[in-house]
Write a protein that holds these residues in place. Structure first.
Motif, mmCIF file in Angstrom:
data_model
loop_
_atom_site.group_PDB
_atom_site.id
_atom_site.type_symbol
_atom_site.label_atom_id
_atom_site.label_comp_id
_atom_site.label_asym_id
_atom_site.label_seq_id
_atom_site.Cartn_x
_atom_site.Cartn_y
_atom_site.Cartn_z
ATOM 1 N N TYR A 131 -23.511 6.180 0.540
ATOM 2 C CA TYR A 131 -23.193 7.226 -0.444
ATOM 3 C C TYR A 131 -24.114 7.028 -1.639
ATOM 4 O O TYR A 131 -24.740 5.971 -1.799
ATOM 5 C CB TYR A 131 -21.718 7.147 -0.863
ATOM 6 C CG TYR A 131 -21.434 6.042 -1.858
ATOM 7 C CD1 TYR A 131 -21.324 4.715 -1.458
ATOM 8 C CD2 TYR A 131 -21.337 6.325 -3.227
ATOM 9 C CE1 TYR A 131 -21.113 3.709 -2.375
ATOM 10 C CE2 TYR A 131 -21.125 5.314 -4.150
ATOM 11 C CZ TYR A 131 -21.008 4.016 -3.725
ATOM 12 O OH TYR A 131 -20.813 3.016 -4.641
ATOM 13 N N PRO B 40 -24.530 6.242 -5.341
ATOM 14 C CA PRO B 40 -23.839 5.729 -6.517
ATOM 15 C C PRO B 40 -24.394 6.372 -7.791
ATOM 16 O O PRO B 40 -25.555 6.785 -7.830
ATOM 17 C CB PRO B 40 -24.145 4.233 -6.479
ATOM 18 C CG PRO B 40 -25.453 4.128 -5.758
ATOM 19 C CD PRO B 40 -25.505 5.288 -4.795
ATOM 20 N N THR B 41 -23.553 6.446 -8.820
ATOM 21 C CA THR B 41 -23.998 6.996 -10.111
ATOM 22 C C THR B 41 -23.627 6.052 -11.247
ATOM 23 O O THR B 41 -22.708 5.239 -11.133
ATOM 24 C CB THR B 41 -23.358 8.374 -10.371
ATOM 25 O OG1 THR B 41 -21.935 8.246 -10.273
ATOM 26 C CG2 THR B 41 -23.854 9.408 -9.368
ATOM 27 N N GLY C 60 -23.394 9.415 -15.373
ATOM 28 C CA GLY C 60 -23.421 10.000 -14.044
ATOM 29 C C GLY C 60 -24.812 10.070 -13.443
ATOM 30 O O GLY C 60 -25.007 10.673 -12.385
ATOM 31 N N PRO D 52 -27.780 9.354 -11.177
ATOM 32 C CA PRO D 52 -27.780 8.737 -9.850
ATOM 33 C C PRO D 52 -28.696 7.520 -9.781
ATOM 34 O O PRO D 52 -29.749 7.485 -10.418
ATOM 35 C CB PRO D 52 -28.300 9.854 -8.945
ATOM 36 C CG PRO D 52 -29.119 10.726 -9.846
ATOM 37 C CD PRO D 52 -28.460 10.648 -11.204
ATOM 38 N N THR E 71 -20.068 2.057 -7.927
ATOM 39 C CA THR E 71 -20.187 2.596 -9.283
ATOM 40 C C THR E 71 -20.205 4.112 -9.223
ATOM 41 O O THR E 71 -20.798 4.705 -8.316
ATOM 42 C CB THR E 71 -21.447 2.081 -10.008
ATOM 43 O OG1 THR E 71 -21.562 2.744 -11.286
ATOM 44 C CG2 THR E 71 -22.716 2.353 -9.216
ATOM 45 N N ASP E 72 -19.522 4.720 -10.204
ATOM 46 C CA ASP E 72 -19.626 6.157 -10.407
ATOM 47 C C ASP E 72 -19.369 6.449 -11.887
ATOM 48 O O ASP E 72 -19.001 5.544 -12.641
ATOM 49 C CB ASP E 72 -18.697 6.942 -9.476
ATOM 50 C CG ASP E 72 -17.258 6.477 -9.546
ATOM 51 O OD1 ASP E 72 -16.781 6.144 -10.653
ATOM 52 O OD2 ASP E 72 -16.592 6.435 -8.498
ATOM 53 N N ARG E 73 -19.576 7.685 -12.276
ATOM 54 C CA ARG E 73 -19.510 8.055 -13.697
ATOM 55 C C ARG E 73 -18.164 7.702 -14.315
ATOM 56 O O ARG E 73 -18.098 7.122 -15.403
ATOM 57 C CB ARG E 73 -19.779 9.560 -13.855
ATOM 58 C CG ARG E 73 -19.874 10.008 -15.304
ATOM 59 C CD ARG E 73 -19.866 11.514 -15.394
ATOM 60 N NE ARG E 73 -18.707 12.061 -14.673
ATOM 61 C CZ ARG E 73 -18.479 13.347 -14.476
ATOM 62 N NH1 ARG E 73 -19.328 14.241 -14.922
ATOM 63 N NH2 ARG E 73 -17.409 13.749 -13.808
#
Length: 214
Positions: A41, A43-44, A49, A51, A66-68
């Motif tokens: 996937y 990550p962001t 956010g 990428p 990790t994501d926003r």
DNA sequence: AAGTAGCT
DNA sequence: ATTG
């Protein structure tokens, strides 16, 4: 004039071609199998956010994500599918046993797929409970320029070209030093199957002990 | 700041 | 070094 030889922090170890080509192929097969259960996937970055240029997945009871909205963290499930991460392949658990003296097994193995142009900015792995536990990483596929710095952000770095089958261990002082990947040498390996990794590139497997929740 | 920019 |  010849410059000073590269100086790496105490606790840094590089094992060139730790895995022979046949072993690399078997490990790659295990990765491809795992990715069927836990697909790569994107990550962001926390808050912005933005990428990352690598795609990620994990093996083991915990995975680094990790994501926003959630930021850097370990969690037992895939952030997109919600499924549990696949088990760590025996080959990787054996590697951990062979190159470290840490009493506990790794709980997480981050899978990073670098394509041509992918980079990893300098950072320190600091989302684990006990930063004395070593980090072990395996390179598969294209060559990469790995950069190792010091504990302070923005300081001088030393470059080391990593090849498929290489193993790197960061323990002791090196465990708390900045490191990253500044470039991928596209087309230097034919290991990664086009079906699972379109365009080839490099897969890096990074094992860590996570410790108490957090 | 696991982002980018920019310099050594 | 930099903002959010």
């Amino acid at each position: 004039m010849t410059g000073s030889p590269p100086r790496f922090p105490q606790g840094f170890a590089h094992h060139p071609l730790y895995f022979a080509p046949g072993e690399q192929a078997a490990l790659t097969d295990a990765v491809v199998e795992g990715l069927m259960q836990a697909p790569l996937y994107q990550p962001t970055m926390p808050r912005t956010g933005a990428p990352l240029s690598v795609l990620m997945s994990n093996f083991g009871p915990l995975g680094w994500v990790t994501d926003r909205d959630g930021g850097y963290r370990y969690q037992p499930d895939h952030p997109v599918t919600g499924a549990a991460w696949p088990a760590l392949p025996d080959t990787l658990l054996q590697l951990w046993h062979d190159v470290t003296d840490w009493p506990d097994p790794p709980e997480a193995c981050l899978i990073n797929w670098y394509r041509e142009g992918s980079k990893m900015g300098a950072h320190v792995d600091r989302d684990e409970h006990d930063l004395r536990a070593p980090v072990v990483s395996v390179s598969l596929g294209d060559d990469a320029m790995f950069r190792m710095g010091g504990r302070a952000r923005g300081g001088p770095t030393t470059g080391l070209r990593l090849h498929s089958g290489d193993v790197v261990v960061m323990a002791g002082e090196a465990r708390q030093c900045h490191h990253g990947v500044s470039r991928i040498y596209a087309g230097t390996s034919a290991l990664l199957p086009e079906s699972a990794f379109p365009g080839g590139g490099r897969v890096n497997l990074t094992m860590r002990v996570v410790g108490a929740p957090g």
